[in-house]
Design an enzyme around this catalytic site. Sequence first.
Site, PDB file in Angstrom:
ATOM      1  N   SER A 151       0.831  -1.204   0.000  1.00  0.00           N
ATOM      2  CA  SER A 151       0.000   0.000   0.000  1.00  0.00           C
ATOM      3  C   SER A 151       0.869   1.259   0.000  1.00  0.00           C
ATOM      4  CB  SER A 151      -0.957  -0.041   1.197  1.00  0.00           C
ATOM      5  OG  SER A 151      -1.957   0.939   1.101  1.00  0.00           O
ATOM      6  N   GLU A 245      -9.784  -3.490  -6.020  1.00  0.00           N
ATOM      7  CA  GLU A 245      -9.120  -2.345  -5.389  1.00  0.00           C
ATOM      8  C   GLU A 245      -9.311  -1.046  -6.167  1.00  0.00           C
ATOM      9  OE1 GLU A 245      -5.253  -2.716  -3.744  1.00  0.00           O
ATOM     10  OE2 GLU A 245      -5.137  -4.848  -4.182  1.00  0.00           O
ATOM     11  N   HIS A 275      -7.810  -5.035  -0.821  1.00  0.00           N
ATOM     12  CA  HIS A 275      -6.536  -4.353  -0.658  1.00  0.00           C
ATOM     13  C   HIS A 275      -5.623  -5.118   0.306  1.00  0.00           C
ATOM     14  CE1 HIS A 275      -3.975  -0.829  -0.828  1.00  0.00           C
ATOM     15  NE2 HIS A 275      -4.036  -0.658   0.470  1.00  0.00           N
TER      16      HIS A 275
END
Length: 303
Positions: A151, A245, A275
Amino acid sequence: MPSWQASVLNTILSYVARPSISRGKAKVPLAQVRKKLLDLDKRWLPWPDKLVSATIPLQHSSLLHYVLLNEQTRLGNLFYIRGGGFCFKTPHAHARLIADISQRCKLDAYIPDYRLAPEHPFPAPFDDVLEAYKRLIALKGVENMILMGDSAGGNLALSLLLELKRLALPLPTACILLSPALDLALTGDTELILAADDPFFTIEALLRLRGAYLAGADPMSAKVSPLQGDLAALPPILVIAGTRELLLQDSERLVAQVKASGGEITGCFYPNMPHVFPLFNLLPEALEVRSKISHFVLSHLIR
């Protein structure tokens, strides 16, 4: 078809994770959300067995050293940059993933505990990660160094690679990115972003975290949107993301751009996965990905 565990997780995320930093909850200070996440992380996720942590002080932050107390020979080192939207951290959740990857790949792990926005916006987290990497290669050398991030940590990992290349500093052996956030300038297909049925993020949450990190910085800078940088001459990359996502395009565009520049990259996109799904131990898909990561890493290590 995704597993039943993935379907259950998506439902839970939709009702628990997604509302916490968007829409009606948007007025809750990010520091308060951070505290809640830290409390939940510590309460519900036990620290991995036989994993011990030491701290190496840096100028404004620290470099954590995770060691598994077992007899296996270490082949190298893992430099793992944790995600959390630049504003949060979940030490226990990430420690469980890092311990598993370390065990599978026979690596010691080093984790930059970088400062967090909004109290410390860009460039503070980026500077902390760069300093941590420099300290690590000074201590351990760069041979068999694996870079990994998820991320926001994936953003910092790719930004780090570009900065290391610019500074002519040693690059790691290979890089793994999980659901990386690579385009804070939001130059992708807006319709696809808005149409994404993401169980984790809303566009409101994405914009809020993005604003907290940027704090007025230029979103087109390669240090915050590494898709805007020169992606040639990078080490081999494995990028993994789920198809539900908001950030899926970031990974897809990275694969296309690195291939266009002549680089080595593999993209793995899992249907209906949320995610950073490899964080969740109970997902069969997460275990499959961890095996794929192990194969990728071990294939690039010098023995």
